[in-house]
Motif scaffolding. Structure first.
Motif, mmCIF file in Angstrom:
data_model
loop_
_atom_site.group_PDB
_atom_site.id
_atom_site.type_symbol
_atom_site.label_atom_id
_atom_site.label_comp_id
_atom_site.label_asym_id
_atom_site.label_seq_id
_atom_site.Cartn_x
_atom_site.Cartn_y
_atom_site.Cartn_z
ATOM 1 N N LEU A 4 0.830 -1.240 -0.137
ATOM 2 C CA LEU A 4 0.018 0.063 0.299
ATOM 3 C C LEU A 4 0.873 1.495 -0.187
ATOM 4 O O LEU A 4 1.901 1.216 0.990
ATOM 5 N N LEU A 5 0.304 2.247 -0.894
ATOM 6 C CA LEU A 5 1.029 3.607 -1.008
ATOM 7 C C LEU A 5 0.060 4.582 -0.364
ATOM 8 O O LEU A 5 -1.083 4.586 -0.900
ATOM 9 N N VAL A 50 -2.053 -1.150 -4.112
ATOM 10 C CA VAL A 50 -3.162 -0.348 -4.227
ATOM 11 C C VAL A 50 -2.419 1.222 -3.594
ATOM 12 O O VAL A 50 -1.672 1.101 -2.717
ATOM 13 N N VAL A 51 -2.994 2.123 -4.373
ATOM 14 C CA VAL A 51 -2.666 3.582 -3.860
ATOM 15 C C VAL A 51 -3.916 4.048 -3.092
ATOM 16 O O VAL A 51 -4.987 4.041 -3.552
ATOM 17 N N LEU A 52 -3.731 4.736 -1.807
ATOM 18 C CA LEU A 52 -4.743 5.240 -1.147
ATOM 19 C C LEU A 52 -4.702 6.625 -1.219
ATOM 20 O O LEU A 52 -3.633 7.357 -0.733
ATOM 21 N N MET A 53 -5.510 7.188 -2.124
ATOM 22 C CA MET A 53 -5.363 8.510 -2.662
ATOM 23 C C MET A 53 -6.444 9.691 -2.242
ATOM 24 O O MET A 53 -7.526 9.388 -1.943
ATOM 25 N N ASP A 54 -5.748 10.780 -1.418
ATOM 26 C CA ASP A 54 -6.508 11.942 -1.103
ATOM 27 C C ASP A 54 -6.903 12.615 -2.316
ATOM 28 O O ASP A 54 -6.192 12.623 -3.094
ATOM 29 N N LEU A 55 -8.151 13.348 -2.168
ATOM 30 C CA LEU A 55 -8.392 14.201 -3.558
ATOM 31 C C LEU A 55 -7.959 15.873 -3.402
ATOM 32 O O LEU A 55 -7.115 16.081 -4.354
ATOM 33 N N LEU A 80 -7.509 3.741 -4.580
ATOM 34 C CA LEU A 80 -8.777 3.844 -3.795
ATOM 35 C C LEU A 80 -8.906 5.265 -3.162
ATOM 36 O O LEU A 80 -7.827 5.768 -2.224
ATOM 37 N N ILE A 81 -9.757 6.114 -3.656
ATOM 38 C CA ILE A 81 -10.000 7.515 -2.980
ATOM 39 C C ILE A 81 -10.560 7.371 -1.772
ATOM 40 O O ILE A 81 -11.525 6.929 -1.183
ATOM 41 N N LEU A 82 -9.590 8.110 -0.799
ATOM 42 C CA LEU A 82 -10.113 8.345 0.691
ATOM 43 C C LEU A 82 -10.081 9.780 0.698
ATOM 44 O O LEU A 82 -9.077 10.594 0.824
ATOM 45 N N ALA A 115 -12.456 -1.953 1.964
ATOM 46 C CA ALA A 115 -12.353 -1.354 0.875
ATOM 47 C C ALA A 115 -10.970 -1.616 0.011
ATOM 48 O O ALA A 115 -10.896 -2.023 -1.040
ATOM 49 N N ILE A 116 -9.733 -1.540 0.970
ATOM 50 C CA ILE A 116 -8.482 -1.811 0.433
ATOM 51 C C ILE A 116 -8.560 -3.335 -0.098
ATOM 52 O O ILE A 116 -7.985 -3.600 -0.870
#
Length: 217
Positions: A4-5, A50-55, A80-82, A115-116
């Protein structure tokens, strides 16, 4: 192990997510980034699952732009947008950019872990409120006689791959024509089926014909 990133412009948020996620449910946090350009650089270097990405990242490239570029460069990586944005516009833009999932920052920890796991296994994930927004918007447009154009969900590269599939070319031949790997072609094909709700190559061919995507020289 899910590599995970984490991408968020707040150090405290990144640290909290690392403490929460690292070592849980077979997750290994392999890196972090504070804005979009750094996220792309780290993803190219580390190749996470998986990339956990803020907007919202005001001091660099925003999450939506980074998501679109990452999806084009590394289609095998799930994004995955968080976010704090429980908003229809952000949701549709994120999906169009190539995100595999969308979850709110106030969601329970168990939902984030789920979700991840979901996007890492190749499935999509939407927070319940996002699902309601999608269904409500879809039904409203259908009711008004305006069925959404699913072509808008596809990237330009996905449209290219779809056209070559419709012409009867194999994955290997498509890879040679587009100068990409067979694995990347297969990933684009998988994304096409997921976005369009189709289950086979013949269904993709019929869809392409219906949409007028077949252009023979």
């Amino acid at each position: 192990m899910v590599r995970l990133l984490i991408v968020d412009d707040h150090v405290v948020v990144r640290s909290g997510l690392m403490m929460l996620l690292n070592g849980k449910n077979n997750i290994e946090v392999i890196g972090e980034a504070s804005e979009g350009d750094e996220a792309i650089k780290k993803a190219l270097e580390l190749r996470p699952d998986v990339v956990l990405m803020d907007l919202s990242m005001p001091h660099g490239k925003d999450g939506l732009t980074a998501t679109q570029e990452l999806h084009e460069l590394l289609p095998d990586i799930a994004i995955l947008i968080l976010t704090m944005h429980d908003d229809e516009e952000y949701l549709f833009r994120a999906i169009h950019a190539g995100a595999s999932g969308y979850i709110l920052k106030n969601a329970p920890h168990e939902d984030l872990l789920a979700a991840i796991a979901s996007v890492a296994s190749g499935n999509a994930y939407l927070t319940p409120s996002a699902t309601r927004v999608l269904m409500s918007g879809y039904l409203d447009r259908v009711k008004n006689g305006d069925t959404p154009d699913t072509l808008a969900l596809l990237s330009e590269r996905e449209k290219e791959v779809l056209e070559w599939i419709a012409k009867g070319y194999s994955n290997k031949e498509i890879a040679e024509h587009l100068v990409i790997s067979v694995k990347t072609v297969e990933s684009h094909k998988s994304n096409l089926m997921e976005k369009l709700g189709l289950k086979s190559r013949p269904e993709l061919v019929k869809y392409a014909m219906k949409k007028g995507l077949l252009h023979f020289e």
